[in-house]
Write an enzyme that holds these catalytic residues in place. Structure first.
Site, PDB file in Angstrom:
ATOM      1  N   GLU A 265       0.852  -1.199   0.000  1.00 19.29           N
ATOM      2  CA  GLU A 265       0.000   0.000   0.000  1.00 19.29           C
ATOM      3  C   GLU A 265       0.878   1.237   0.000  1.00 19.29           C
ATOM      4  O   GLU A 265       1.844   1.318   0.752  1.00 19.29           O
ATOM      5  CB  GLU A 265      -0.894   0.078   1.245  1.00 19.29           C
ATOM      6  N   GLU A 319     -13.720   5.594  -0.565  1.00 18.51           N
ATOM      7  CA  GLU A 319     -14.614   4.692   0.165  1.00 18.51           C
ATOM      8  C   GLU A 319     -15.334   5.486   1.257  1.00 18.51           C
ATOM      9  O   GLU A 319     -14.736   5.845   2.271  1.00 18.51           O
ATOM     10  CB  GLU A 319     -13.815   3.535   0.758  1.00 18.51           C
ATOM     11  N   LYS A 322     -15.477   4.439   5.345  1.00 17.15           N
ATOM     12  CA  LYS A 322     -14.293   4.200   6.165  1.00 17.15           C
ATOM     13  C   LYS A 322     -14.317   5.131   7.375  1.00 17.15           C
ATOM     14  O   LYS A 322     -14.589   6.334   7.241  1.00 17.15           O
ATOM     15  CB  LYS A 322     -13.012   4.421   5.363  1.00 17.15           C
ATOM     16  N   GLU A 328      -9.138   9.376   5.232  1.00  8.98           N
ATOM     17  CA  GLU A 328      -9.366   7.937   5.061  1.00  8.98           C
ATOM     18  C   GLU A 328     -10.386   7.643   3.964  1.00  8.98           C
ATOM     19  O   GLU A 328     -10.353   6.581   3.357  1.00  8.98           O
ATOM     20  CB  GLU A 328      -9.830   7.323   6.383  1.00  8.98           C
TER      21      GLU A 328
END
Length: 395
Positions: A265, A319, A322, A328
């Site tokens: 990541e 997203e 999250k 985030e």
């Protein structure tokens, strides 16, 4: 004459349209997270990734809908076994049941090449979880051997960079002393089964935590003075490479030089809270565009110049569910409707076209013009054939 002119117009139109279809083939991987309630369906995601020529995807689970959508494709998958399952996986029978239920049914149609057993386990203070990691990895590996799958599916796990006790200079990288008891046998196991050591590395975190001391150019791969490791005299012009080499040094301190480090990541958020310095669209675009350029050049780190960096970018989509700070929810290269958050050259056949929503007005206009031109060209072509056949006396 009119049809020839039309052909030239249509050719120009198609050429201009093709400029928006930039196929990126530098060999990056992408993290496909799904903590959201507005993402496109897996089949549509498969089309998007196919248009981008991305052939490596990391999932955080074994979602059968995703794995089915990518069957008979050329995409290699890392699939995840969650931390909440680790304790059970020390039981060989339970590990075999998991592999037989979640992995084996998708082979060989879907190319699952790696099982990620746990994620950032040592970021937790749960000693039971830490102790369960290696036995779980060993059980899953034994199951793969028993099923004859160990040559096509490897076993590993991913770590946060918080496992490092020291990372500066890179040559002095070491793991935290409290984690050595877990990491030494784990690294020995990696060496034994020849699997890579995965890290989640985010220079953004270093900049966010201390923007006055960490040069922005250094973390964004921009021109800067960089730093020179006093022990090796190796020069570093970006933080990510320094982080990777610090991990290599920590592994070497454990007695191994035969384990590859892969970045599972890395990314940069396009938006954040007021106290999240640097979380902007401009910085996210610079980070990813410059990183992709480095990957395309197949360069290695200063300590491993002949080993091209291997990276999975985080993440494919924003997203919205999250938890945590705003950043985030804003790491995605794409919005859930399929439009890019910013332009870094990753624009495929569906870029700009919503994946789970009706076409926008501008896209409707573009498609209408295209369809009109196509129909008009076909009509003219058919008319010319009819005229030619009429002159030849064909009825």
């Amino acid at each position: 004459m009119a049809s020839c002119s039309l052909c030239r117009v249509l050719l120009l139109f198609l050429t201009l349209s093709d400029s928006f279809v930039q196929i990126f083939s530098a060999g990056i991987g992408i993290n496909y997270g799904q903590i959201a309630n507005n993402l496109p369906s897996p089949p549509r995601v498969a089309i998007l990734l196919g248009s981008l020529n991305i052939t490596r995807v990391k999932l955080y689970d074994t979602d059968p809908n995703v794995l089915l959508a990518f069957s008979n494709s050329n995409v290699d998958f890392i699939v995840g076994l969650g931390n909440d399952n680790l304790e059970d996986m020390s039981d060989l029978i339970k590990a075999q049941a998991w592999v037989e239920q979640h992995v084996q049914p998708h082979l060989p149609q879907t190319k699952i090449t790696c099982i990620l057993v746990g994620n950032e386990v040592f970021a937790s203070n749960d000693t039971q979880l830490r102790s369960s990691l290696l036995p779980a990895m060993q059980s899953v590996y034994r199951v793969l051997v028993n099923l004859g799958l160990d040559k096509q599916v490897i076993v590993t796990t991913a770590h946060s960079l918080t496992i490092l006790g020291n990372s500066y200079p890179p040559s002095a990288g070491t793991f935290r002393e409290d984690l050595v008891q877990y990491l030494q046998p784990l690294i020995n196991f990696h060496s034994q089964i020849k699997s890579p050591f995965l890290i989640n590395a985010y220079p953004y975190f270093a900049y966010k935590d201390d923007p006055s001391q960490v040069p922005l150019e250094y973390v964004l791969f921009q021109p800067n003075q960089g730093m020179t490791d006093p022990s090796t005299n190796l020069h570093y012009d970006n933080m990510l490479y320094a982080q990777i080499d610090a991990v290599y040094s920590a592994i070497k301190a454990m007695g191994h030089t035969d384990i590859e480090v892969i970045v599972s990541e890395t990314g940069w958020p396009s938006k954040g809270d007021a106290d999240e310095a640097g979380a902007t669209v401009e910085n996210a675009e610079l980070y990813h565009a410059n990183l992709l350029q480095r990957i395309a050049q197949k360069e290695g780190t200063p300590a491993k110049p002949s080993t091209p960096i291997d990276i999975y970018v985080f993440a494919l989509f924003n997203e919205n569910l999250k938890p945590g700070p705003a950043s985030e929810r804003n790491y995605g290269l794409y919005y859930p409707d399929g439009t890019p958050v910013y332009n870094i050259g990753l624009q495929g056949n569906l870029a700009g076209t919503p994946l789970s929503a009706p076409l926008s007005a501008s896209n409707k206009t573009a498609f209408s013009v295209f369809n009109f031109l196509m129909l008009f060209l076909i009509s003219c072509f058919n008319l010319r054939i009819c005229q030619r056949e009429g002159r030849r006396g064909i009825s």
